[in-house]
Design a protein around this motif. Structure first.
Motif, PDB file in Angstrom:
ATOM      1  N   LYS A   1       0.567   4.958 -12.426  1.00 42.47           N
ATOM      2  CA  LYS A   1      -0.219   3.837 -11.939  1.00 42.47           C
ATOM      3  C   LYS A   1       0.725   2.741 -11.446  1.00 42.47           C
ATOM      4  O   LYS A   1       1.930   2.766 -11.722  1.00 42.47           O
ATOM      5  N   PHE A   2       0.148   1.755 -10.747  1.00 41.69           N
ATOM      6  CA  PHE A   2       0.956   0.682 -10.162  1.00 41.69           C
ATOM      7  C   PHE A   2       0.358  -0.669 -10.535  1.00 41.69           C
ATOM      8  O   PHE A   2      -0.859  -0.871 -10.462  1.00 41.69           O
TER       9      PHE A   2
ATOM     10  N   SER B   1       0.831  -1.198   0.000  1.00 41.09           N
ATOM     11  CA  SER B   1       0.000   0.000   0.000  1.00 41.09           C
ATOM     12  C   SER B   1       0.868   1.251   0.000  1.00 41.09           C
ATOM     13  O   SER B   1       0.604   2.212  -0.741  1.00 41.09           O
TER      14      SER B   1
ATOM     15  N   ALA C   1      -4.059  -2.094  -1.608  1.00 32.59           N
ATOM     16  CA  ALA C   1      -3.096  -1.250  -2.306  1.00 32.59           C
ATOM     17  C   ALA C   1      -3.777  -0.752  -3.576  1.00 32.59           C
ATOM     18  O   ALA C   1      -4.725  -1.371  -4.072  1.00 32.59           O
ATOM     19  N   HIS C   2      -3.300   0.365  -4.088  1.00 25.21           N
ATOM     20  CA  HIS C   2      -3.902   0.925  -5.299  1.00 25.21           C
ATOM     21  C   HIS C   2      -3.251   0.257  -6.503  1.00 25.21           C
ATOM     22  O   HIS C   2      -2.199   0.696  -6.983  1.00 25.21           O
ATOM     23  N   ILE C   3      -3.862  -0.813  -6.988  1.00 26.11           N
ATOM     24  CA  ILE C   3      -3.286  -1.622  -8.062  1.00 26.11           C
ATOM     25  C   ILE C   3      -4.205  -1.540  -9.272  1.00 26.11           C
ATOM     26  O   ILE C   3      -5.391  -1.879  -9.205  1.00 26.11           O
TER      27      ILE C   3
ATOM     28  N   SER D   1       2.636   1.544  -3.482  1.00 28.10           N
ATOM     29  CA  SER D   1       1.734   2.008  -4.536  1.00 28.10           C
ATOM     30  C   SER D   1       1.393   3.484  -4.365  1.00 28.10           C
ATOM     31  O   SER D   1       1.290   4.235  -5.348  1.00 28.10           O
TER      32      SER D   1
ATOM     33  N   ASN E   1       2.076   6.275  -7.083  1.00 25.53           N
ATOM     34  CA  ASN E   1       0.973   7.131  -7.515  1.00 25.53           C
ATOM     35  C   ASN E   1       1.307   8.609  -7.338  1.00 25.53           C
ATOM     36  O   ASN E   1       0.920   9.453  -8.164  1.00 25.53           O
TER      37      ASN E   1
END
Length: 730
Positions: free
Chosen positions: A408-409, A396, A471-473, A399, A403
């Motif tokens: 992006k991740f 998290s 996490a921002h995936i 990412s 970001n």
């Protein structure tokens, strides 16, 4: 209408924009194939049928003393084994009494609007209801077994789809030992078969083989569609070229074992078949149960391979690919694999990301090694928990930092596998496919999870969902890095072990369906050691597939050439990688690597921090160019201007917009000679009446560019590339 039935003649006619497919309910209610080819109007093609008394070719009992009608020489829509046709069959069953025959005759049919579905498997879909479906019910009177043949007609796309379904309406258990998806009987003509063979890191090499009496077939028994043979084929006349001649394409919408081939019989007729490979396949059906085959996409072109390719590109792009990134522009990415392999920590990844962001790259993908005790490829698969030694602040935090750089991740997974050295294997050894009493065949010290088991799929969904939720995936690279063997499922009885391959594939599809439903904005890129599962079915879940682990730009010319015959350019994952290349040791100009990678979904596979400033400037230009040409590459028509290894010292291709107002020309020199001569290339797909302005200021008519061609000055230096845009004058 796209599908019609003539009650008087009992002939079905399926019409697309450029083709006609006809069949009829013939003598004794046998469903006979009549014609598939260039579109015809106002004719019934039953005059093409013929009969003769052929020695050692028996006759249906109903024929009485007439020895001229034999299933062994008649064209059929779906031939079965054991009833007098000795050619390749589509279906083989063991009946409840132990007999091995099925004789299916026409009972009824239904014509409906829209596309049919295949339970639990991908299929060509139709959101606007413009397609049509023909469903034909056949029955074996001796046992009561019912066979359903399905035909989907996508008229403007010039595509017909095929699938079949067997219903056990008998009074006992049957064993289904073979069930293919399609048969195409060609009563006349001289044919060649094109297939796409290869190996790991050298996939989809085109091979064109003249058919002779006997059988030519390709396939996979590896549990994947495989690096070694793509689940597709093309049938063509010896005279067929890119721009002229008859050709028929078939693509299997399935990702596991398959068989595809052609047989020329005693009368010179050709039978083409495709479906699940019958070896290691046996499905038991209890009364009331049904088996459905995967779908086959078929298309015909009377004007050569280019038109056939365009037909397949459109149907796959518009009616197989789904989700947010079906049409939305996909981010230009940097993958850390060839930059770091397993040797990374958060600092190293963020350093790569920072440099990538400065150069305009839009996403960083963290590849293998972020989970479990995964410091090499011998351990950790299945333990989908973050490795806190490498990433102490968790995914998290990583990412968020990526970001914050404006990127992006993305993340790598290999969900279908389990390492022997893993906590998951120690807890659940029975979750792996392995034969009791035998040591398993090792491949990277990983085994294959039994994806037929619901608890296995639930575990994977829970672990992947947890990672993706915390996490921002934006992207997942879904890998599969070994072939399947040691096939035994501890959850199935011994009489159902022949179902394991197919049930595992259905399990993979179910897990992918659950994930795409739960995370609709997630982009998945398919991968199986690169291009080991490059098929239409995987494109249903992942709009692009990592084309090959071979990132050498010159090798990729061959790989991407073969791929382009049936699969759209947008489906091809293609990256600029380091030099000397990690697979071949070849040194190729940075600009050339960019031109080749732009014939696909574009990205980078290297450590940008090691590049000289000159090459970093080239990265900026490549990123800008790809954004500029994105719609042209992904939505335009693709033209192969010549073939690798055709005697020329270059490979050339182009993209042309649908309105023909814009084109992008690409050429790579593959062999440099002293005292070299200019290169002449004829362009394709332009508006003959338009005037096109080239980047050097010249204005040339489309007619001239296509008929006389264009001269490319001699270029010195190894593997140079040329790329330029053409725009139609207003």
């Amino acid at each position: 209408m796209a599908i019609t039935y003539n009650e008087a003649t009992q002939i079905f006619t399926l019409q697309t924009a450029g083709s006609t497919y006809q069949m009829m309910v013939g003598r004794y209610n046998i469903l006979q194939h009549l014609y598939y080819g260039r579109k015809v109007e106002g004719s019934t093609m039953d005059y093409l049928l013929w009969s003769s008394d052929s020695g050692f070719s028996g006759n249906p009992y109903e024929a009485g003393s007439d020895r001229t009608f034999s299933l062994d020489i008649q064209p059929q829509e779906y031939p079965s084994a054991g009833v007098g046709d000795y050619r390749t069959s589509c279906i083989e069953v063991v009946n409840p009494d132990g007999t091995r025959a099925a004789d299916f005759r026409y009972v009824s049919h239904e014509i409906t609007a829209g596309a049919y579905k295949v339970t639990g498997m991908p299929a060509v879909y139709d959101e606007n209801g413009e397609s049509s479906t023909l469903t034909i019910l056949m029955k074996d009177t001796a046992t009561g077994l019912e066979l359903v043949l399905k035909y989907g007609v996508f008229e403007k796309e010039d595509v017909i789809t095929r699938a079949a379904e067997l219903r056990n309406t008998a009074k006992g258990t049957i064993s289904l030992e073979k069930m293919l998806s399609v048969c195409l009987d060609m009563g006349f003509g001289e044919w060649e078969m094109i297939h796409f063979h290869g190996r790991h890191a050298m996939e989809r090499q085109m091979e064109r083989t003249p058919l002779c009496h006997g059988t030519v077939s390709v396939g996979s028994r590896r549990g994947t569609s495989s690096h070694h043979h793509n689940p597709s084929l093309i049938l063509c006349t010896p005279q067929t070229t890119e721009d002229a001649g008859d050709c028929y394409g078939m693509a299997f919408v399935y990702s596991s074992n398959f068989l595809a081939g052609a047989e020329v019989d005693q009368m010179g007729q050709t039978r083409v078949v495709m479906g699940i490979h019958p070896e290691n396949f046996c499905f038991r059906l209890e009364p009331g149960e049904t088996f459905e085959t995967p779908q086959v996409i078929m298309s015909y072109s009377g004007s050569g391979f280019t038109q056939l390719s365009h037909n397949f590109h459109r149907i796959i792009s518009d009616h197989i690919c789904r989700g947010k990134y079906k049409y939305a522009r996909r981010p230009i990415l940097i993958n850390n694999w060839e930059a770091t392999y397993f040797n990374f920590d958060e600092e190293k990844i963020l350093k790569i990301a920072s440099q990538a962001a400065d150069l305009g790259i839009e996403m960083l993908v963290l590849d293998d090694g972020w989970f479990g005790k995964r410091n090499d490829d011998n351990s950790g698969l299945g333990d989908w928990y973050v490795n806190l030694e490498k990433l102490p602040a968790n995914l998290s935090s990583l990412s968020e930092k990526v970001n914050a750089m404006g990127m992006k991740f993305g993340l790598w997974f290999e969900p279908e596998m389990i390492s022997e050295d893993s906590d998951l294997y120690r807890a659940h050894p029975d979750w792996a496919l392995q034969i009791p009493g035998r040591k398993p065949n090792r491949s990277r010290f990983q085994l294959v999870l039994d994806m037929s088991r619901q608890e296995v799929r639930d575990y994977l969904f829970e672990r992947m969902s947890d990672i993706l939720s915390h996490a921002h995936i934006d992207y997942v690279k879904w890998d599969m890095n070994r072939s399947m063997c040691d096939i035994y499922s501890a959850s199935l009885p011994k009489e159902k072990q022949g179902e394991v391959y197919h049930r595992c594939m259905l399990g993979v599809y179910e897990l992918l369906e659950r994930l795409t439903a739960a995370f609709p904005d997630l982009m998945i890129e398919g991968c199986s050691g690169g291009g080991g599962r490059f098929d239409a079915a995987m494109l249903y879940y992942s709009p692009q597939i990592w084309c090959s682990d071979d990132t050498d730009a010159i090798e990729r010319l061959d790989i991407q050439y073969g791929t382009s015959f049936l699969y759209p350019v947008g489906a091809v994952g293609s990256h600029v990688s380091a030099c000397p290349n990690h697979q071949t040791g070849r040194i190729t100009p940075f600009a050339t690597r960019g031109v080749v990678a732009m014939a696909g979904s574009f990205g980078y596979e290297l450590d940008l921090n090691t590049l000289p400033e000159e090459e970093k400037e080239q990265v900026k230009k490549q990123v800008a160019d790809y954004k500029k040409y994105y719609e042209l590459v992904h939505q335009g028509d693709y033209y192969r201007l010549n073939a690798p290894g055709d005697g020329k010292e270059f490979v050339a291709w182009s993209f042309v917009s649908a309105d023909k107002k814009q084109a992008l020309f690409n050429l790579v020199i593959t062999h440099v000679r002293a005292n070299n001569k200019p290169i002449f290339v004829k362009l394709k797909g332009l508006d003959a009446s338009a005037k096109y302005r080239l980047e050097d200021g010249r204005v040339i008519s489309g007619s001239a560019l296509m008929n006389a061609g264009i001269s490319i000055p001699s270029v010195s230096g190894e593997f140079r590339a040329i790329q330029f845009e053409l725009k139609a004058e207003e």
